[in-house]
Design an enzyme around this catalytic site. Sequence first.
Site, mmCIF file in Angstrom:
data_model
loop_
_atom_site.group_PDB
_atom_site.id
_atom_site.type_symbol
_atom_site.label_atom_id
_atom_site.label_comp_id
_atom_site.label_asym_id
_atom_site.label_seq_id
_atom_site.Cartn_x
_atom_site.Cartn_y
_atom_site.Cartn_z
ATOM 1 N N GLN A 112 54.020 111.440 52.735
ATOM 2 C CA GLN A 112 53.648 110.095 52.302
ATOM 3 C C GLN A 112 54.603 109.059 52.895
ATOM 4 O O GLN A 112 55.692 109.390 53.363
ATOM 5 C CB GLN A 112 53.699 110.007 50.770
ATOM 6 C CG GLN A 112 55.015 110.469 50.167
ATOM 7 C CD GLN A 112 54.873 111.150 48.816
ATOM 8 O OE1 GLN A 112 53.895 110.957 48.125
ATOM 9 N NE2 GLN A 112 55.858 111.946 48.430
ATOM 10 N N TYR A 129 57.899 104.920 30.814
ATOM 11 C CA TYR A 129 57.134 106.061 31.337
ATOM 12 C C TYR A 129 57.916 107.375 31.194
ATOM 13 O O TYR A 129 57.419 108.363 30.656
ATOM 14 C CB TYR A 129 56.792 105.797 32.804
ATOM 15 C CG TYR A 129 56.120 106.954 33.489
ATOM 16 C CD1 TYR A 129 54.740 107.092 33.473
ATOM 17 C CD2 TYR A 129 56.870 107.933 34.141
ATOM 18 C CE1 TYR A 129 54.124 108.173 34.092
ATOM 19 C CE2 TYR A 129 56.269 109.011 34.751
ATOM 20 C CZ TYR A 129 54.893 109.130 34.734
ATOM 21 O OH TYR A 129 54.297 110.204 35.342
ATOM 22 N N GLN A 130 59.161 107.365 31.674
ATOM 23 C CA GLN A 130 59.942 108.627 31.730
ATOM 24 C C GLN A 130 60.204 109.182 30.328
ATOM 25 O O GLN A 130 60.095 110.381 30.095
ATOM 26 C CB GLN A 130 61.312 108.422 32.411
ATOM 27 C CG GLN A 130 61.361 107.404 33.509
ATOM 28 C CD GLN A 130 60.925 107.927 34.855
ATOM 29 O OE1 GLN A 130 60.383 109.031 34.947
ATOM 30 N NE2 GLN A 130 61.143 107.151 35.883
ATOM 31 N N GLY A 159 53.954 122.023 43.613
ATOM 32 C CA GLY A 159 53.881 122.437 42.215
ATOM 33 C C GLY A 159 52.735 123.399 41.940
ATOM 34 O O GLY A 159 52.865 124.308 41.124
ATOM 35 N N ASP A 174 54.862 115.146 36.295
ATOM 36 C CA ASP A 174 55.152 113.738 36.606
ATOM 37 C C ASP A 174 54.731 113.490 38.044
ATOM 38 O O ASP A 174 55.547 113.400 38.955
ATOM 39 C CB ASP A 174 56.654 113.474 36.432
ATOM 40 C CG ASP A 174 57.023 112.064 36.860
ATOM 41 O OD1 ASP A 174 56.144 111.192 36.896
ATOM 42 O OD2 ASP A 174 58.206 111.845 37.186
#
Length: 288
Positions: free
Chosen positions: A37, A67-68, A144, A161
């Site tokens: 990316q 968020y975290q 993952g 995540d």
Amino acid sequence: MDVIKKNWFSESCEMWPGSTFSFEVKKLLHKERSPFQEIQVFDSTSLGRVLVLDGIIQCTQKDEYSYQEMISFLPLCCHRNPEKVLIVGGGDGGVARDVAKHPNVKEIVQVEIDAKVIEVSKKYLPFMAVGFDSKKLTLHVGDGFEFMKNHSHEFDVIITDSSDPIGPAVSLFQENYFSLMKSALKPNGIVCSQAGTYWDNMDLVKNTLNICKNQFPSAAYAITSVPTYPSGSIGFVIGSLEENVKFDNPVREFTREQLNDMDLKYYNTDIHKAAFALPNFVKNVIDA
Ligand code: SAM
């Protein structure tokens, strides 16, 4: 679309056509294309440091903790003893930082596909990348989805995540990934995955929740407020191998003092309970 115009960066993505979030750029600190990316890091006038992958804001210094903390503490506080946690993605280090704060967590395994995101985050986003310094953490660079195939009955909690379901994260939203996660969990294990927001991606929310419901006897959707994400919010699907789990009723509660000691700025039990309350137009779609 010209994404940086007169020092303003504008996010644009096929997932939310016709509108954009913009911020004023102080300086472009880093730009490179990794094998997976395009990675950009900005210093901004009002949001602090900003990590952008393939043109999409991943986190800003101003609001990343909402968020975290939520993707970490919603599943951790629904589990009676979350000793071993797997994080998939999370290349900025923020989720590792927050998972490591939970007193029961002894061991964290993380698998991030892009070594460059980790490297860049360590250099420019130390407030999140501090998570990589945790003695509890073992960090792997890899996919993952592939990682999950080789692990069974190992983790109490799995947190995905991931970036949005375009690019390298597509496989992390598919049913066979949820099936692999189920096999990688210990009995009573819990998963929690980034699952988009109902304002912009109702289909994504519904599909991901349906997949989770197909694979897990208990499943729910929760939301948190992140001002710099599209429409200012993002949601998570959470699934448990236990039946009839009341996700909005956490089995572990922390006092204000304990939360402050852990430096949790957003998560508390009231926020946890409220995260599962959904508006009628969403209930009508996801319950249909
Ligand atoms: N909070 C962010 C959001 O929802 O916008 C996600 C942040 S984190 C930077 C997302 C990470 O997921 C990225 O570093 C990306 O490289 C990683 N990722 C994407 N696909 C992956 C995969 N298949 N396996 C492991 N990591 C993956």
